[in-house]
Design an enzyme around this catalytic site. Structure first.
Site, PDB file in Angstrom:
ATOM      1  N   ARG A  62       2.518   6.095   2.386  1.00  8.89           N
ATOM      2  CA  ARG A  62       2.750   5.679   0.991  1.00  8.89           C
ATOM      3  C   ARG A  62       1.491   5.859   0.156  1.00  8.89           C
ATOM      4  O   ARG A  62       1.555   6.067  -1.046  1.00  8.89           O
ATOM      5  CB  ARG A  62       3.255   4.230   0.927  1.00  8.89           C
ATOM      6  CG  ARG A  62       3.359   3.693  -0.503  1.00  8.89           C
ATOM      7  CD  ARG A  62       4.372   2.570  -0.673  1.00  8.89           C
ATOM      8  NE  ARG A  62       4.313   1.568   0.365  1.00  8.89           N
ATOM      9  CZ  ARG A  62       3.333   0.658   0.495  1.00  8.89           C
ATOM     10  NH1 ARG A  62       2.336   0.625  -0.348  1.00  8.89           N
ATOM     11  NH2 ARG A  62       3.376  -0.217   1.477  1.00  8.89           N
ATOM     12  N   TYR A 115      10.680  13.397 -24.114  1.00 11.84           N
ATOM     13  CA  TYR A 115      11.725  13.587 -23.110  1.00 11.84           C
ATOM     14  C   TYR A 115      12.629  12.342 -23.069  1.00 11.84           C
ATOM     15  O   TYR A 115      12.134  11.220 -23.224  1.00 11.84           O
ATOM     16  CB  TYR A 115      11.052  13.828 -21.757  1.00 11.84           C
ATOM     17  CG  TYR A 115      12.000  13.946 -20.611  1.00 11.84           C
ATOM     18  CD1 TYR A 115      12.762  15.093 -20.436  1.00 11.84           C
ATOM     19  CD2 TYR A 115      12.145  12.911 -19.695  1.00 11.84           C
ATOM     20  CE1 TYR A 115      13.647  15.208 -19.382  1.00 11.84           C
ATOM     21  CE2 TYR A 115      13.034  13.014 -18.634  1.00 11.84           C
ATOM     22  CZ  TYR A 115      13.776  14.168 -18.481  1.00 11.84           C
ATOM     23  OH  TYR A 115      14.649  14.270 -17.436  1.00 11.84           O
ATOM     24  N   ASP A 187       2.090  14.942 -22.047  1.00 14.88           N
ATOM     25  CA  ASP A 187       3.059  15.547 -21.124  1.00 14.88           C
ATOM     26  C   ASP A 187       3.005  17.057 -21.347  1.00 14.88           C
ATOM     27  O   ASP A 187       3.412  17.557 -22.390  1.00 14.88           O
ATOM     28  CB  ASP A 187       4.456  14.973 -21.413  1.00 14.88           C
ATOM     29  CG  ASP A 187       5.531  15.518 -20.453  1.00 14.88           C
ATOM     30  OD1 ASP A 187       5.338  16.614 -19.887  1.00 14.88           O
ATOM     31  OD2 ASP A 187       6.570  14.842 -20.291  1.00 14.88           O
ATOM     32  N   LYS A 212       9.787  20.986 -12.739  1.00 13.67           N
ATOM     33  CA  LYS A 212      10.147  22.070 -13.658  1.00 13.67           C
ATOM     34  C   LYS A 212       9.322  23.315 -13.335  1.00 13.67           C
ATOM     35  O   LYS A 212       9.498  23.898 -12.292  1.00 13.67           O
ATOM     36  CB  LYS A 212       9.948  21.602 -15.099  1.00 13.67           C
ATOM     37  CG  LYS A 212      10.564  20.233 -15.406  1.00 13.67           C
ATOM     38  CD  LYS A 212      12.081  20.223 -15.348  1.00 13.67           C
ATOM     39  CE  LYS A 212      12.671  18.828 -15.431  1.00 13.67           C
ATOM     40  NZ  LYS A 212      12.213  18.039 -16.567  1.00 13.67           N
TER      41      LYS A 212
HETATM   42  C1  LIG Z   1      12.076  16.739 -16.750  1.00 19.24           C
HETATM   43  C2  LIG Z   1      11.005  16.202 -17.584  1.00 19.24           C
HETATM   44  C3  LIG Z   1      10.425  14.955 -17.300  1.00 19.24           C
HETATM   45  C4  LIG Z   1      10.901  14.088 -16.162  1.00 19.24           C
HETATM   46  O1  LIG Z   1      10.664  14.683 -14.919  1.00 19.24           O
HETATM   47  P1  LIG Z   1      11.514  14.334 -13.602  1.00 19.24           P
HETATM   48  O2  LIG Z   1      10.797  15.108 -12.552  1.00 19.24           O
HETATM   49  O3  LIG Z   1      12.915  14.786 -13.831  1.00 19.24           O
HETATM   50  O4  LIG Z   1      11.440  12.864 -13.406  1.00 19.24           O
HETATM   51  C5  LIG Z   1       9.411  14.514 -18.120  1.00 19.24           C
HETATM   52  N1  LIG Z   1       8.975  15.241 -19.169  1.00 19.24           N
HETATM   53  C6  LIG Z   1       9.521  16.437 -19.476  1.00 19.24           C
HETATM   54  C7  LIG Z   1       9.006  17.182 -20.656  1.00 19.24           C
HETATM   55  C8  LIG Z   1      10.551  16.953 -18.704  1.00 19.24           C
HETATM   56  O5  LIG Z   1      11.099  18.130 -19.027  1.00 19.24           O
END
Ligand SMILES: *Cc1c(COP(=O)(O)O)cnc(C)c1O
Length: 401
Positions: A62, A115, A187, A212
């Site tokens: 963990r 998001y 982000d 992504k």
């Molecule tokens: C998909 C996404 C997230 C969240 O990510 P997960 O891996 O699905 O939890 C956060 N910010 C952006 C811009 C995203 O496209």
């Protein structure tokens, strides 16, 4: 497009080699997937030192794991950060960072276009802990600066935004945040470290949904936060207790995907730019949202802070939701799914994907037309994607009036 800076020239080598040298067990040329939950020691003094963090090593899965560590190292090098820590998902990274940085009575300034999941943290969860959340209109830099100047502990940005690809000036807003001592979090999921370097523009922390573009193959979930040793240590501490740890197998898949990150992103940048240009002239398309287009309202900021405009665009069909119902099933080279950043092209309306948690009213407030399609360009041949879009539009023509 600007000339490549030094770190950008190097980045394609780092995506391949970064973080990997240490773990070549028995001559294996690939990072081993270490599935062990715990790590044993015969020497209790060594064990003690590792447990206290005075010596390198692993104790319990963990907290840390060798495969997961290599993933963190690779992203850390790409983002030119002092430290990085990983999470089970992007949302775990985002919520973990916010819950580490914020306490009751604090104030966070952000934008309306984050998001969907992040937006939900701002609207539903943080207020429950008596954290004051101010979300401004995304395009309004003056309003953001005004809210920042009133004082805040965290400025949370996402650029380009999901799904209407608005662009925020990271350097300008970071300067405003520095004046009030706020921590700037960005982000960087849409841009990737290939196209944008928030830490170099003044941000303190950069976050990715590794699910992504970093992973790129839509087969593993993950998240990561990079920044100073001091900040990342605190976030890591929250994560090790909260328990949203990245799985070693997911770390391996993300690592393997990242070896081709620079090649994928270069292709996706090129393809998306060409497709956006052509769609923007199509008679059945109402609007194309892509920062690489010269008439995009923040094109100048994008040119200044990005070295490529990314693989994601959105477009609105004339004929709204009725047209979308007809159009999407006609696409042969796109998964219609709630994802982006994969090697395959992915298309979907925000109302059923990224912003499904929001009400229609909230989406309208965020400037997301119900008839919008988010189109994440894969690494297929550009001409095939163009042909696919054109034939699907032709079959949609009669409901696009
Ligand atoms: C998909 C996404 C997230 C969240 O990510 P997960 O891996 O699905 O939890 C956060 N910010 C952006 C811009 C995203 O496209």
């Amino acid at each position: 497009m600007k000339e490549l800076r030094g770190w950008e020239r190097m980045i394609g080598t780092q995506t391949v080699w970064g973080g990997e040298e240490e773990y070549l067990l028995q001559g294996s040329t690939q990072v081993p997937v270490v599935h062990s939950v715990s790590f044993g020691y015969k020497d209790i003094d060594e064990w003690h030192e590792v447990a206290l963090g005075k010596r390198e090593g692993h104790i319990y899965g963990r907290n840390t794991n060798p495969t997961v560590h290599v993933f963190e190292e690779k992203v850390r090098l790409l983002e030119k950060a002092e430290a990085a820590t990983s999470f089970a998902t992007g949302m775990a990274a985002i919520s973990g960072t916010l819950f580490t940085l914020l306490s009751p009575g604090d104030r966070v300034v952000s934008i309306k276009d984050t998001y969907g999941g992040t937006h939900q943290i701002f609207r539903e969860f943080l207020p429950r802990f008596h954290i004051d959340v101010k979300l401004t209109e995304t395009h309004d830099h003056e309003a953001l600066e005004e809210e920042i100047a009133k004082g805040c502990q965290v400025l949370y940005l996402e650029t380009p935004t999901n799904p209407t690809l608005k662009v925020l000036d990271i350097a300008r807003l970071s300067r405003a945040a520095k004046k009030v001592g706020a921590t700037v979090v960005v982000d960087n999921t849409f841009a990737t470290p290939i196209n944008q370097h928030p830490l170099g523009l003044g941000a303190d922390l950069v976050i990715h949904s590794a699910t992504k573009f970093l992973g790129g193959h839509a087969d593993a979930l993950g998240g990561v936060v990079c920044g100073s040793e001091e900040l990342v240590k605190k976030i890591y501490h929250y994560r090790e207790i909260n328990g949203a740890t990245l799985d070693p197998m997911a770390a391996y898949l993300l690592l393997r995907g990242m070896k081709t990150l620079h090649l994928r992103i270069r292709q996706q940048n090129q393809s998306a730019l060409r497709i956006a240009h052509i769609l923007s002239q199509h008679p059945l398309i109402d609007a194309v949202y892509y920062p690489g287009l010269p008439d995009h309202p923040h094109h100048d900021i994008a040119v200044k802070q990005m070295s490529g405009f990314g693989g994601v665009m959105s477009f609105a069909l004339k004929g709204g939701i009725t047209a979308i119902r007809r159009f999407l099933p006609q696409l042969t080279h796109a998964h219609c799914a709630a994802n982006l950043g994969a090697v395959e092209t992915v298309a979907g309306p925000p109302r059923t994907t990224s912003h499904v948690e929001c009400t229609e009213e909230e989406r309208r407030e965020m400037g997301i037309p119900e008839g919008l399609i988010r189109y994440s360009v894969g690494i297929e041949e550009t001409e095939d994607l163009l042909q696919d879009l054109t034939q699907a539009l032709e079959l949609t023509g009669d409901v696009c009036s």
